[in-house]
Design a protein around this motif. Structure first.
Motif, short mmCIF file in Angstrom:
data_model
loop_
_atom_site.label_atom_id
_atom_site.label_comp_id
_atom_site.label_asym_id
_atom_site.label_seq_id
_atom_site.Cartn_x
_atom_site.Cartn_y
_atom_site.Cartn_z
N LEU A 131 0.29 -3.97 10.44
CA LEU A 131 0.33 -2.52 10.44
C LEU A 131 0.67 -1.98 9.06
CD1 LEU A 131 0.03 -0.22 12.57
CD2 LEU A 131 2.53 -0.30 12.83
N SER A 132 1.75 -2.54 8.47
CA SER A 132 2.14 -2.21 7.10
C SER A 132 3.32 -3.10 6.72
CB SER A 132 2.52 -0.74 6.95
OG SER A 132 3.84 -0.52 7.35
N PRO A 133 3.48 -3.40 5.42
CA PRO A 133 4.63 -4.21 4.99
C PRO A 133 5.97 -3.58 5.36
CG PRO A 133 2.99 -4.08 3.24
CD PRO A 133 2.56 -3.12 4.31
N ILE A 134 6.04 -2.24 5.32
CA ILE A 134 7.29 -1.55 5.67
C ILE A 134 7.60 -1.75 7.15
CG2 ILE A 134 8.40 0.71 5.87
CD1 ILE A 134 6.79 1.60 3.42
N ALA A 135 6.57 -1.59 7.99
CA ALA A 135 6.76 -1.81 9.43
C ALA A 135 7.16 -3.26 9.70
CB ALA A 135 5.48 -1.47 10.18
N GLY A 136 6.55 -4.19 8.99
CA GLY A 136 6.88 -5.60 9.14
C GLY A 136 8.32 -5.89 8.76
#
Length: 231
Positions: A131-136
């Motif tokens: 989804l996104s590195p931040i979400a990860g």
């Protein structure tokens, strides 16, 4: 270990912080994954190859039994801290509804992103990073909190039982903090057995054992209820 040694108040305070963060993070990420799924082309095979999990219905019952068994060990000693019975009923109902909603949203996200996660150990974590590195990163922290609270809850339940042993046998040769330390170290080394192996083996075994415990609890509940009504 430090959380449990601090005492019941420290343990409850930890859960008050960690559980809401975990629940909110997981739900938000899984909702986003439901809204923007990875295109799936693989055949979906939901039935486990594990001989202890023969079909989806048995797997569902084992999952329920496993979680209730783990929950009972923590909830039973915490029940004494509740203000009244109403608080226990409302808290249990809210917790059950929350877990149900989280499970439905998470399972839906996994099914919609099956191509991405069919061969991985931590499907939701992989989906979050996609989804996104931040979400990860956010989900990784939430996952760490999940592991932490589960470990603390399990150790807390063991500490309660050790307290009963030391009350019965005050001359017990090893102190509770030392016993908790030994158990924590042993558990740490057992964790190197691998997450998938632990889940495939311990989860169904604990679930089957939970059927026996739950049957005893239901029997006790109804016999106590009948006895009270007769009185």
């Amino acid at each position: 270990l430090l959380t449990v040694i601090v005492g019941t108040k420290g343990f409850v305070n930890t859960l008050n912080i960690a559980v809401p963060v975990l629940a909110v993070t997981a739900v938000i990420i899984c909702i986003l994954l439901n809204l923007s799924p990875v295109e799936s082309t693989a055949d979906f095979h939901p039935v486990s190859a594990n001989g202890l999990l023969n079909n989806w219905f048995l797997s569902a019952l084992l999952y329920l039994s496993y979680n209730m068994l783990c929950g009972i060990a923590v909830i039973a000693p915490l029940g004494n801290l509740a203000k009244d019975d109403k608080s226990i009923y409302i808290g249990s109902a809210l917790a059950g509804i929350t877990v149900m909603v989280m499970a439905l949203i998470c399972c839906s996200a996994i099914i919609k992103n099956y191509d991405l996660v069919k061969d991985v150990d931590m499907p939701t974590a992989v989906m979050a990073y996609k989804l996104s590195p931040i979400a990860g990163f956010a989900y990784s922290i939430a996952l760490f909190l999940a592991v932490y609270t589960t470990c603390a809850a399990s150790l807390f339940a063991i500490d309660v039982q050790l307290g009963r042993i030391t009350d019965i046998k005050p001359d017990w040769p090893v102190s509770r903090p030392i016993m908790l330390l030994i158990i924590s170290i042993a558990s740490y080394f057992c964790s190197f057995g691998g997450f998938v192996w632990l889940v495939n083996f311990l989860y169904p075994i604990t679930g089957y054992f939970g059927f026996i415990i739950l049957a005893g609890l239901f029997y006790n509940f109804f016999t106590v209820t009948i006895k009270r009504r007769k009185e």
